[in-house]
Design an enzyme around this catalytic site. Structure first.
Site, PDB file in Angstrom:
ATOM      1  N   GLY A 104      -4.629  -1.724   4.950  1.00  0.00           N
ATOM      2  CA  GLY A 104      -4.007  -2.878   4.497  1.00  0.00           C
ATOM      3  C   GLY A 104      -4.633  -4.064   4.770  1.00  0.00           C
ATOM      4  N   ARG A 105      -4.986  -4.334   6.190  1.00  0.00           N
ATOM      5  CA  ARG A 105      -5.567  -5.398   6.637  1.00  0.00           C
ATOM      6  C   ARG A 105      -6.959  -5.781   6.036  1.00  0.00           C
ATOM      7  NH1 ARG A 105      -4.248  -1.831  10.453  1.00  0.00           N
ATOM      8  NH2 ARG A 105      -5.884  -1.056  11.639  1.00  0.00           N
TER       9      ARG A 105
ATOM     10  N   GLU B  46      -4.091  -5.780  15.138  1.00  0.00           N
ATOM     11  CA  GLU B  46      -3.795  -4.350  14.627  1.00  0.00           C
ATOM     12  C   GLU B  46      -4.584  -3.334  14.681  1.00  0.00           C
ATOM     13  OE1 GLU B  46      -1.858  -3.393  10.500  1.00  0.00           O
ATOM     14  OE2 GLU B  46      -0.296  -3.952  11.545  1.00  0.00           O
TER      15      GLU B  46
ATOM     16  N   GLU C 123      10.796  -4.570   4.063  1.00  0.00           N
ATOM     17  CA  GLU C 123      10.866  -6.032   3.883  1.00  0.00           C
ATOM     18  C   GLU C 123      10.485  -6.131   2.222  1.00  0.00           C
ATOM     19  OE1 GLU C 123       9.283  -4.797   6.555  1.00  0.00           O
ATOM     20  OE2 GLU C 123       9.289  -6.036   8.227  1.00  0.00           O
TER      21      GLU C 123
ATOM     22  N   HIS D  32      -3.673 -31.933  19.847  1.00  0.00           N
ATOM     23  CA  HIS D  32      -2.653 -32.727  19.977  1.00  0.00           C
ATOM     24  C   HIS D  32      -1.184 -31.692  20.555  1.00  0.00           C
ATOM     25  CE1 HIS D  32      -4.529 -36.315  18.817  1.00  0.00           C
ATOM     26  NE2 HIS D  32      -5.028 -35.616  17.604  1.00  0.00           N
TER      27      HIS D  32
ATOM     28  N   LYS E 183       9.701   0.230  13.490  1.00  0.00           N
ATOM     29  CA  LYS E 183      10.434   0.410  12.123  1.00  0.00           C
ATOM     30  C   LYS E 183      11.421   1.551  12.207  1.00  0.00           C
ATOM     31  CE  LYS E 183       6.009  -0.481   9.651  1.00  0.00           C
ATOM     32  NZ  LYS E 183       5.065   0.305   8.835  1.00  0.00           N
TER      33      LYS E 183
ATOM     34  N   LYS F 135       0.887  -1.321   0.193  1.00  0.00           N
ATOM     35  CA  LYS F 135       0.109  -0.028   0.001  1.00  0.00           C
ATOM     36  C   LYS F 135       0.915   1.403  -0.104  1.00  0.00           C
ATOM     37  CE  LYS F 135      -3.612   2.359   2.691  1.00  0.00           C
ATOM     38  NZ  LYS F 135      -4.515   2.535   3.460  1.00  0.00           N
TER      39      LYS F 135
HETATM   40  O1  F6P Z   1       3.538  -2.477   9.808  1.00  0.00           O
HETATM   41  C1  F6P Z   1       2.289  -2.717   9.536  1.00  0.00           C
HETATM   42  C2  F6P Z   1       1.729  -2.444   8.146  1.00  0.00           C
HETATM   43  O2  F6P Z   1       1.850  -0.972   7.953  1.00  0.00           O
HETATM   44  C3  F6P Z   1       0.289  -2.930   8.088  1.00  0.00           C
HETATM   45  O3  F6P Z   1      -0.625  -2.315   8.518  1.00  0.00           O
HETATM   46  C4  F6P Z   1       0.278  -3.143   6.636  1.00  0.00           C
HETATM   47  O4  F6P Z   1      -0.665  -4.431   6.235  1.00  0.00           O
HETATM   48  C5  F6P Z   1       1.885  -4.008   6.376  1.00  0.00           C
HETATM   49  O5  F6P Z   1       2.557  -3.138   7.326  1.00  0.00           O
HETATM   50  C6  F6P Z   1       2.350  -3.635   5.034  1.00  0.00           C
HETATM   51  O6  F6P Z   1       2.383  -2.442   4.580  1.00  0.00           O
HETATM   52  P1  F6P Z   1       2.177  -2.069   3.110  1.00  0.00           P
HETATM   53  O7  F6P Z   1       1.282  -2.787   2.204  1.00  0.00           O
HETATM   54  O8  F6P Z   1       2.315  -0.678   3.044  1.00  0.00           O
HETATM   55  O9  F6P Z   1       3.577  -2.480   2.392  1.00  0.00           O
END
Ligand code: F6P
Length: 528
Positions: free
Chosen positions: A248-249, A334, A195, A364, A492, A189
């Site tokens: 995002g979620r 979140e 990452e 289990h 972060k 987003k």
């Molecule tokens: O670090 C949390 C977050 O901002 C989430 O809310 C989001 O889904 C995820 O990182 C990934 O963010 P992006 O889609 O901007 O890479």
């Protein structure tokens, strides 16, 4: 603004009449019809909760006092209910249920763009694999849904995911693939996530190694930050947009689901959206007392705020839903893992820890704790009635286990029964008195059971939207803004500082523990 904690004393009297779940069934002959609600392919059964009908009614009146009806109306009207970021929250618009004419037009254009792109890739046959790169909301939803679709849909392209910055993630995703036939879909987003950018860079280098200048055609971006993707050298016509009004979620319904459309086809994805839309309409139109997300939210508030449970276990008895609890961890924690209200006050007790794993595996592993741990946790059982695997004997056993667990949690096994059994087996009296308490199940442990008639894309959309709306209702009750996530920022920022220092071979101003860890890494990890 009303705060839940100010009203909690009013609910105390219902704790007494809710004390024993089994006796609630005797006291309330209509209990099943009150706590069981069916909607489309989904049936919710909250009757095994330690909550009386009168208690539920009291919670529903409280929800009305907290202006749940007003919040729900403002949500569907597209008002800026994400107050800290001054944004509307319009994921139902992605399912065609809310949004202004402009929003509807933009969504329709996006859906058409996705559909034609997915059809093109599927019909040309050049690509055999997709590597979907993203994290959090850009990963968990697509992963869950990819597994879920596999129950009933034919997969045309292999779909792999890379999320973690750990090199193992992208290595595993690329392992054995042929760059010629691989499409990389980068989903972010913000297009700033460390990452995702790092994995995207590695994937691009991998493509370039085999394809040279032609690598660009294998690289697609999905983002709400078009400029960010363009700065990352992704050509404008290979960027799929979504909007800042999609959290995002809550974004799997947007172009974030592009990989799913390509792998499983646009029709499956459309059905997925339709299933969610049906739940949107149920949530929007049904009175609070007949509204599944509202009832689930009330049960959750009861368990957390009145009975003091600190977690909620979500156990899907369906292998293809095994990512459901991980998905819900982000969706719920979140969204509502907050201690401060929208108005800047103490929110009191809010979101429980969400956890779980697939049944029967969990039986289990951690079910011992659920049955005999000091307090245990409420459970949401999720089961699929249709056997998608053509293994009727396996399926029956799966369902039997699911139903048995909720029965065992509620009914337990008394010490008297255990004693009688041991005595009948001729155990010595002194041994009986030591062992009987250890073999006793106190029972009275609450759970809900959600059944789906089948695990179709429609039913999966329906299920996910149910939890989305439950989270919304709980956010209203706790008074928190469910649509921001400031709590992820500090880590972060610090990671950026630490990484810069590690790259420079320096240890800056840190607490002694952190400084020692950095020094240790400097000694033992090779610098790139
Ligand atoms: O670090 C949390 C977050 O901002 C989430 O809310 C989001 O889904 C995820 O990182 C990934 O963010 P992006 O889609 O901007 O890479």
């Amino acid at each position: 603004m009303s705060r839940l904690q100010d009203f909690l004393p009013e609910l105390s009297e219902y704790k007494l009449d809710s004390k024993n779940i089994l006796s609630l069934f005797k006291q309330e002959p209509m209990r099943l019809s009150r706590f069981v609600i069916e909607e489309g392919p989904l049936r919710f059964d909250g009757s095994k909760q330690a909550l009386s009908t009168a208690g539920l009614d009291a919670l529903l009146s409280l929800a009305a006092k907290m202006d749940l009806n007003g919040w729900r109306a403002r949500f569907f009207a597209g008002e800026a209910i994400n107050t800290s970021e001054d944004r509307a929250v319009l994921h139902p618009a992605l399912r065609g249920v809310s949004g202004s004419p402009e929003v509807k037009a933009a969504v329709a254009a996006m859906r058409e763009h996705m559909r034609s792109f997915a059809n093109k890739i599927r019909s040309e046959g050049q690509f055999k694999s997709i590597v979907h790169i993203g994290i959090g909301g850009s990963d968990l939803g697509p992963r869950l849904v990819a597994d879920g679709f596999a129950a009933s849909q034919t997969q045309a392209l292999e779909l792999r995911f890379a999320e973690n910055v750990d090199g193992a993630s992208i290595n595993d995703a690329l392992d054995g693939l042929d760059a010629q036939t691989t499409l990389v879909v980068v989903v972010s987003k913000s297009f700033t996530t460390q990452e995702t950018r790092m994995n995207a860079e590695t994937a691009r280098a991998w493509l370039k190694q085999s394809l040279g200048d032609k690598a660009g055609a294998h690289f697609i971006a999905v983002t709400a930050n078009r400029n960010g993707a363009e700065d990352f050298d992704i050509p404008a016509d290979q960027i799929f947009d979504f909007w800042d009004w999609v959290g995002g979620r809550y974004s799997v319904w947007s172009a974030v689901g592009l990989s799913l459309q390509i792998a499983y086809g646009p029709d499956a994805f459309d059905d997925f959206l339709k299933g969610a839309a049906r739940m949107d309409r149920h949530f929007r139109d049904q009175p609070l007392g007949e509204n599944i997300p509202v009832i689930m939210a009330m049960i959750g508030i009861w368990n957390r705020n009145m009975l003091g449970y600190e977690s909620l276990a979500v156990i899907p008895y369906a292998r293809r839903l095994r990512k459901f609890s991980a998905f819900l961890q982000q969706l719920e924690m979140e969204s509502n893992g907050k201690e401060i209200t929208r108005g800047g006050h103490d929110a009191g007790v809010t979101c429980p820890v969400i956890w779980g794993d697939e049944g029967t595996n969990g039986q289990h592993a951690f079910f011992q704790w659920l049955h005999q741990g000091p307090k245990g946790a409420p459970v949401d059982f999720v089961a699929v009635l249709h056997d998608h695997e053509a293994r009727p004997d396996h399926h029956q056993a799966l369902l039997a286990n699911c139903f048995a667990q909720s029965e065992a949690l509620m009914c337990g096994k008394s010490e008297d029964t255990v004693r009688a059994e041991l005595e009948a087996a001729n155990w010595a009296a002194d041994k009986v008195s030591i062992i009987a308490p250890q073999k006793t199940f106190k029972g009275n442990r609450p759970s809900s059971t959600i059944t789906l008639t089948e695990l179709s894309p429609f039913a999966l959309g329906h299920l996910i939207a149910l939890y989305e709306h439950k989270v919304f209702v709980q956010g209203v009750m706790w008074g928190v803004n469910s649509f921001d996530q400031w709590g992820v920022e500090l880590g972060k920022v610090l990671a950026k500082t630490i990484l810069t220092e590690m790259k420079a071979g320096a240890v800056g101003d840190h607490d002694p523990s952190t400084a020692a860890l950095m020094a240790l890494a400097a000694q033992t990890s090779p610098r790139p």
